[in-house]
Scaffold this motif. Structure first.
Motif, PDB file in Angstrom:
ATOM      1  N   ASN A 109     -32.162 -35.757 115.654  1.00  0.00           N
ATOM      2  CA  ASN A 109     -31.420 -35.858 114.391  1.00  0.00           C
ATOM      3  C   ASN A 109     -30.975 -34.505 113.864  1.00  0.00           C
ATOM      4  O   ASN A 109     -30.050 -34.424 113.062  1.00  0.00           O
ATOM      5  N   LYS A 110     -31.634 -33.453 114.304  1.00  0.00           N
ATOM      6  CA  LYS A 110     -31.229 -32.146 113.791  1.00  0.00           C
ATOM      7  C   LYS A 110     -29.924 -31.639 114.408  1.00  0.00           C
ATOM      8  O   LYS A 110     -29.342 -30.683 113.938  1.00  0.00           O
ATOM      9  N   ASP A 112     -25.927 -32.334 115.514  1.00  0.00           N
ATOM     10  CA  ASP A 112     -24.819 -33.201 115.139  1.00  0.00           C
ATOM     11  C   ASP A 112     -24.048 -33.604 116.401  1.00  0.00           C
ATOM     12  O   ASP A 112     -22.947 -33.114 116.647  1.00  0.00           O
ATOM     13  N   LYS A 113     -24.662 -34.456 117.193  1.00  0.00           N
ATOM     14  CA  LYS A 113     -24.007 -34.828 118.452  1.00  0.00           C
ATOM     15  C   LYS A 113     -24.179 -36.322 118.695  1.00  0.00           C
ATOM     16  O   LYS A 113     -25.209 -36.903 118.334  1.00  0.00           O
ATOM     17  N   ARG A 141     -23.534 -42.858 115.720  1.00  0.00           N
ATOM     18  CA  ARG A 141     -23.886 -41.745 116.612  1.00  0.00           C
ATOM     19  C   ARG A 141     -24.415 -42.142 117.971  1.00  0.00           C
ATOM     20  O   ARG A 141     -24.365 -41.347 118.912  1.00  0.00           O
TER      21      ARG A 141
END
Ligand code: PEP
Ligand code: MN
Length: 249
Positions: A109-110, A112-113, A141
């Motif tokens: 979650n850290k 942004d992919k 996501r």
């Protein structure tokens, strides 16, 4: 490239394992593929088998990205590998063996992919979706990837569960892609199952290929050579037009 569009069919291709710069460059220059997969860290059943080129892969992908325009999907196997791969990965892949690794999923979650979450080889759809929900905003996501489940049948590596694709497309909002390479483990089954994936509503496929499959360091039995990959792309393009979809590869 972030998410998959509704009228697009995404076709990722590339080697099971990244082995050298020359290996991947031959694909990029010959086939001009813009959606590329390759394992840099490999989770192998046998501890003595090739474990991936690991950190060395980062430099290779960085230098290829200076010359070619492509998005790169690669598997994260641990928190440390996610940190190392983050600068070069456009898509993080979580493999079948890690679908249940909830701490790893939370950690992702850290970044942004988009995350390609492969189905655990004996996971129910409910377990798979629950795993996806460890990712915040998961429907936006996470791209679920059906890669076959373990079965009683020995004629192929796994049993590709295309019911799952049709089910997930009618009961959830997730993007769903299919891996006919691991799903069959046999070259001659990849094209028919790739077509079936398109026909049953998948948003894309991910296929293993190699410039010279005979010498591939992993999964050589299921790697298409470049001529076969080119043929697969053209067959999928002609079928996709029937479904009003544009193939992005
Ligand atoms: C892969 O795609 O390289 C891979 C190892 O797949 P899976 O996790 O589905 O076995
Ligand atoms: Mn593989």
């Amino acid at each position: 490239m972030f998410q998959l569009g509704d009228n697009e069919f995404f076709l990722f291709s590339g080697p099971c394992s990244l082995e050298s710069k020359e290996q991947l460059e031959s694909q990029l220059s010959e086939l001009k593929t813009g959606l590329v997969r390759a394992g840099v860290y490999k989770l192998r059943t046998n501890s003595q088998s090739f474990q991936g080129i690991r950190e060395d892969g980062v430099k290779i992908i960085k230098s290829l990205k200076e010359k070619y325009d492509f998005s790169f999907a690669t598997e994260v196997v641990s928190e440390e590998s996610a940190e190392i791969l983050s600068p070069i990965a456009d898509y993080f892949q979580v493999g079948t063996r890690n679908m249940y690794n909830y701490e790893l999923l939370k950690y992702l979650n850290k970044f942004d992919k988009p995350i390609i979450l492969k189905r655990g080889f004996s996971a129910t759809l409910d377990e798979w979706i629950q795993a996806a929900k460890y990712i915040e905003n998961s429907e936006q996501r996470v791209i679920l990837c059906e890669r076959g489940v373990r079965s009683f049948e020995k004629s192929y590596r796994n049993m590709l569960d295309l019911n799952a694709v049709a089910y997930l497309k009618s009961h959830t909002n997730y993007k769903v892609i299919v891996d006919p390479s691991h799903g069959t483990g046999r070259k001659e089954l990849i094209l028919p199952m790739a077509k079936a994936a398109l026909a049953c509503g998948a948003d894309g496929i991910i296929v293993e290929s190699h410039v010279n499959p005979e010498v591939a360091l992993s999964d050589k039995e299921q790697a298409l050579n470049h001529k076969e990959l080119r043929f697969l792309i053209s067959e999928i393009e002609s079928l996709a037009s029937f479904f009003d979809k544009k193939v992005v590869f």
